[in-house]
Design a protein around this motif. Structure first.
Motif, short mmCIF file in Angstrom:
data_model
loop_
_atom_site.label_atom_id
_atom_site.label_comp_id
_atom_site.label_asym_id
_atom_site.label_seq_id
_atom_site.Cartn_x
_atom_site.Cartn_y
_atom_site.Cartn_z
N ALA A 134 0.83 -1.20 0.00
CA ALA A 134 0.00 0.00 0.00
C ALA A 134 0.87 1.25 0.00
O ALA A 134 1.91 1.29 0.66
CB ALA A 134 -0.94 0.02 1.21
N ILE A 135 0.41 2.25 -0.74
CA ILE A 135 1.02 3.58 -0.74
C ILE A 135 -0.07 4.57 -0.39
O ILE A 135 -1.10 4.65 -1.08
CB ILE A 135 1.61 3.93 -2.12
CG1 ILE A 135 2.71 2.93 -2.50
CG2 ILE A 135 2.15 5.36 -2.14
CD1 ILE A 135 3.20 3.08 -3.94
N VAL A 136 0.12 5.30 0.68
CA VAL A 136 -0.83 6.32 1.13
C VAL A 136 -0.18 7.69 0.96
O VAL A 136 0.86 7.97 1.56
CB VAL A 136 -1.24 6.10 2.60
CG1 VAL A 136 -2.19 7.20 3.07
CG2 VAL A 136 -1.87 4.73 2.79
N ASN A 137 -0.78 8.52 0.15
CA ASN A 137 -0.26 9.87 -0.11
C ASN A 137 -1.17 10.90 0.56
O ASN A 137 -2.37 10.93 0.30
CB ASN A 137 -0.20 10.14 -1.62
CG ASN A 137 0.78 9.23 -2.33
OD1 ASN A 137 1.85 8.93 -1.81
ND2 ASN A 137 0.42 8.79 -3.53
N ILE A 138 -0.59 11.73 1.41
CA ILE A 138 -1.37 12.75 2.11
C ILE A 138 -1.41 14.02 1.26
O ILE A 138 -0.39 14.68 1.05
CB ILE A 138 -0.78 13.05 3.50
CG1 ILE A 138 -0.62 11.76 4.31
CG2 ILE A 138 -1.69 14.05 4.23
CD1 ILE A 138 -1.89 10.98 4.54
N GLY A 139 -2.59 14.33 0.76
CA GLY A 139 -2.79 15.54 -0.02
C GLY A 139 -3.46 16.61 0.81
O GLY A 139 -3.16 16.80 1.99
N SER A 140 -4.42 17.31 0.22
CA SER A 140 -5.16 18.35 0.92
C SER A 140 -6.35 18.77 0.06
O SER A 140 -6.27 18.77 -1.18
CB SER A 140 -4.28 19.57 1.19
OG SER A 140 -5.05 20.66 1.68
N VAL A 141 -7.44 19.18 0.72
CA VAL A 141 -8.56 19.74 -0.04
C VAL A 141 -8.18 21.04 -0.72
O VAL A 141 -8.85 21.47 -1.68
CB VAL A 141 -9.79 19.96 0.87
CG1 VAL A 141 -10.31 18.65 1.44
CG2 VAL A 141 -9.50 20.96 1.98
N VAL A 142 -7.08 21.67 -0.28
CA VAL A 142 -6.62 22.89 -0.93
C VAL A 142 -6.29 22.62 -2.39
O VAL A 142 -6.41 23.50 -3.25
CB VAL A 142 -5.41 23.48 -0.19
CG1 VAL A 142 -4.89 24.74 -0.89
CG2 VAL A 142 -5.78 23.82 1.25
N GLY A 143 -5.88 21.38 -2.70
CA GLY A 143 -5.60 21.02 -4.09
C GLY A 143 -6.82 21.04 -4.99
O GLY A 143 -6.69 20.98 -6.21
N LEU A 144 -8.01 21.12 -4.40
CA LEU A 144 -9.25 21.23 -5.17
C LEU A 144 -9.76 22.66 -5.23
O LEU A 144 -10.78 22.92 -5.88
CB LEU A 144 -10.34 20.35 -4.52
CG LEU A 144 -10.06 18.86 -4.38
CD1 LEU A 144 -11.15 18.20 -3.55
CD2 LEU A 144 -9.94 18.20 -5.74
N ALA A 145 -9.10 23.59 -4.53
CA ALA A 145 -9.70 24.90 -4.30
C ALA A 145 -8.70 26.04 -4.47
O ALA A 145 -8.14 26.53 -3.48
CB ALA A 145 -10.31 24.95 -2.89
N GLY A 175 -2.10 -5.62 -7.63
CA GLY A 175 -2.28 -5.94 -6.23
C GLY A 175 -1.88 -4.85 -5.26
O GLY A 175 -1.86 -5.08 -4.05
N ILE A 176 -1.57 -3.64 -5.76
CA ILE A 176 -1.11 -2.56 -4.90
C ILE A 176 -2.26 -1.59 -4.64
O ILE A 176 -2.94 -1.13 -5.58
CB ILE A 176 0.07 -1.79 -5.54
CG1 ILE A 176 1.11 -2.76 -6.09
CG2 ILE A 176 0.69 -0.83 -4.53
CD1 ILE A 176 1.59 -3.79 -5.12
N TYR A 177 -2.47 -1.26 -3.38
CA TYR A 177 -3.50 -0.30 -3.00
C TYR A 177 -2.87 1.08 -2.87
O TYR A 177 -1.86 1.25 -2.19
CB TYR A 177 -4.13 -0.71 -1.67
CG TYR A 177 -5.02 0.34 -1.05
CD1 TYR A 177 -6.07 0.91 -1.74
CD2 TYR A 177 -4.81 0.75 0.27
CE1 TYR A 177 -6.89 1.86 -1.16
CE2 TYR A 177 -5.62 1.69 0.87
CZ TYR A 177 -6.66 2.25 0.14
OH TYR A 177 -7.46 3.20 0.72
N VAL A 178 -3.46 2.06 -3.55
CA VAL A 178 -3.01 3.45 -3.46
C VAL A 178 -4.17 4.30 -2.95
O VAL A 178 -5.27 4.26 -3.51
CB VAL A 178 -2.53 3.99 -4.82
CG1 VAL A 178 -2.05 5.43 -4.69
CG2 VAL A 178 -1.43 3.11 -5.39
N GLN A 179 -3.91 5.05 -1.89
CA GLN A 179 -4.94 5.92 -1.29
C GLN A 179 -4.44 7.35 -1.26
O GLN A 179 -3.31 7.62 -0.83
CB GLN A 179 -5.26 5.47 0.13
CG GLN A 179 -6.32 6.32 0.83
CD GLN A 179 -6.40 6.04 2.33
OE1 GLN A 179 -5.41 5.67 2.94
NE2 GLN A 179 -7.58 6.23 2.91
N ALA A 180 -5.28 8.28 -1.70
CA ALA A 180 -5.04 9.70 -1.49
C ALA A 180 -5.92 10.17 -0.34
O ALA A 180 -7.14 9.96 -0.38
CB ALA A 180 -5.35 10.50 -2.76
N VAL A 181 -5.32 10.78 0.66
CA VAL A 181 -6.07 11.33 1.79
C VAL A 181 -6.03 12.85 1.68
O VAL A 181 -4.96 13.45 1.58
CB VAL A 181 -5.45 10.89 3.13
CG1 VAL A 181 -6.21 11.52 4.30
CG2 VAL A 181 -5.47 9.37 3.25
#
Length: 262
Positions: A134-145, A175-181
Motif C-alpha cells: 500500500a502507498i498512502v499519499n497525504i494531499g489536501s482539499v486545498v488542491g481542489l480549491a 495488487g497494490i493499494y493506493v490511497q489519497a487522503v
C-alpha cells in the motif's frame, strides 16, 4: 500466522505522521519512522515500543536534501519487510504568490512533490513484484480549491491527487493499494512552521479524528478519502463530471466556438 508488513512513515515526528505511527503500532505493524527531528522520533519510538511492543527504527532524514532522500529511497527499495508507505511529509506556505521567494518555492515543491514521488517510485517496483502493498499519499482539499489562495501549496497537493489516481490505475491490477487522503485544516504544527496562527482558522479538525477517519477509508480500500466531506456524493458527482468532460473531448478538430467567424 501472517506477518504484518512494516510501515515506513515520513514526517513522523509530530502531527499526522506521529498519529499514523501510533495507529499502525496499535495494529501490530513494525515501523520505520522518518523525519528531521531525531530527538522527537526517538521519544515517539520509545513510547510506542513500550506501549505496543513492536519493532521501531528511527531514520533521521531531511527529504529536501538529496543525500537524505536517497537514503530513504534505498531503504524502500531494499527492505522486503516494508509493505506500507505513508507519504506524509510536507510543508505549507504563508503569503501570496508574489511574496514567495525562489528558494521557498523550490523547497516546497521538493518536499511536497519531488520527494513524495520519488519515495513512491522507490517502493513500487518491489511491491509489484510481491503482488501486495500500500502507498498512502497525504494531499489536501486545498488542491481542489484555488479560491483558498495557497497557490503553490495547493498546486503541489493537486499533483498528489493526480499522482495517486494515476498510480491506482497502473498499480491496482498488480495488487497494490493506493490511497489519497485529503484533509482540510487540521490541528498540527504545519501552520506554525508556515507562520500561520491556526487559532485564526475556523473548523479545524483534531489530528486523531483525521487519521482515524483516513484509516476507515484505508480499511475500505477507498481511492480518495476526504475526511471532512459530509456529502460523499459530491465527490462522486465531481469525478463523474470529469469523466463526462473527457468523453466530450475530440482531438481532431477545435470546438466550434474557437473557429474563426466568416
Amino acid at each position: 500466522m501472517t506477518t504484518l508488513p512494516s510501515a515506513l512513515i515520513t514526517g513522523a515526528s509530530s502531527g499526522i505522521g506521529a498519529t499514523y505511527a501510533e495507529r499502525f503500532a496499535q495494529r501490530g505493524h513494525d515501523l520505520v519512522l522518518v523525519a528531521r527531528d531525531e530527538r522527537r522520533l526517538d521519544a515517539l519510538a520509545a513510547r510506542l515500543l513500550k506501549t505496543h511492543n513492536v519493532k521501531i527504527e528511527v531514520l533521521r532524514a531531511d527529504l529536501t536534501q538529496q543525500s537524505d532522500l536517497a537514503a530513504v529511497e534505498a531503504r524502500l527499495r531494499d527492505d522486503p519487510r516494508i509493505g506500507v508507505l505513508i507519504n506524509n511529509a510536507g510543508m505549507a506556505q504563508s503569503g501570496g504568490f508574489v511574496q514567495q521567494g525562489a528558494q521557498d518555492i523550490e523547497r516546497l515543491i521538493t518536499l511536497n512533490v519531488t520527494a513524495l514521488t520519488r519515495l513512491a517510485a522507490a517502493i513500487a517496483p518491489r511491491l509489484v513484484q510481491a503482488g501486495a502493498g500500500a502507498i498512502v499519499n497525504i494531499g489536501s482539499v486545498v488542491g481542489l480549491a484555488p479560491e483558498f489562495g495557497m497557490t503553490v501549496y495547493g498546486a503541489t497537493k493537486a499533483f498528489v491527487l493526480f499522482l495517486s489516481q494515476g498510480l491506482n490505475l497502473e498499480l491496482s491490477p498488480k495488487g497494490i493499494y493506493v490511497q489519497a487522503v485529503l484533509p482540510a485544516a487540521t490541528r498540527t504544527e504545519i501552520w506554525e512552521r508556515a507562520g500561520i496562527d491556526v487559532n485564526t482558522l475556523s473548523e479545524v479538525m483534531d489530528v486523531n479524528e483525521l487519521v482515524d477517519a483516513a484509516l476507515v477509508g484505508y480499511d475500505r480500500r477507498e481511492l480518495v478519502t476526504i475526511p471532512p466531506l459530509h456529502v460523499a456524493e459530491r465527490w462522486d458527482a465531481l469525478d463523474g463530471a470529469r469523466q463526462g468532460l473527457l468523453s466530450d473531448i475530440r482531438q481532431a478538430h477545435a470546438a466550434d466556438r474557437y473557429r474563426a467567424q466568416a
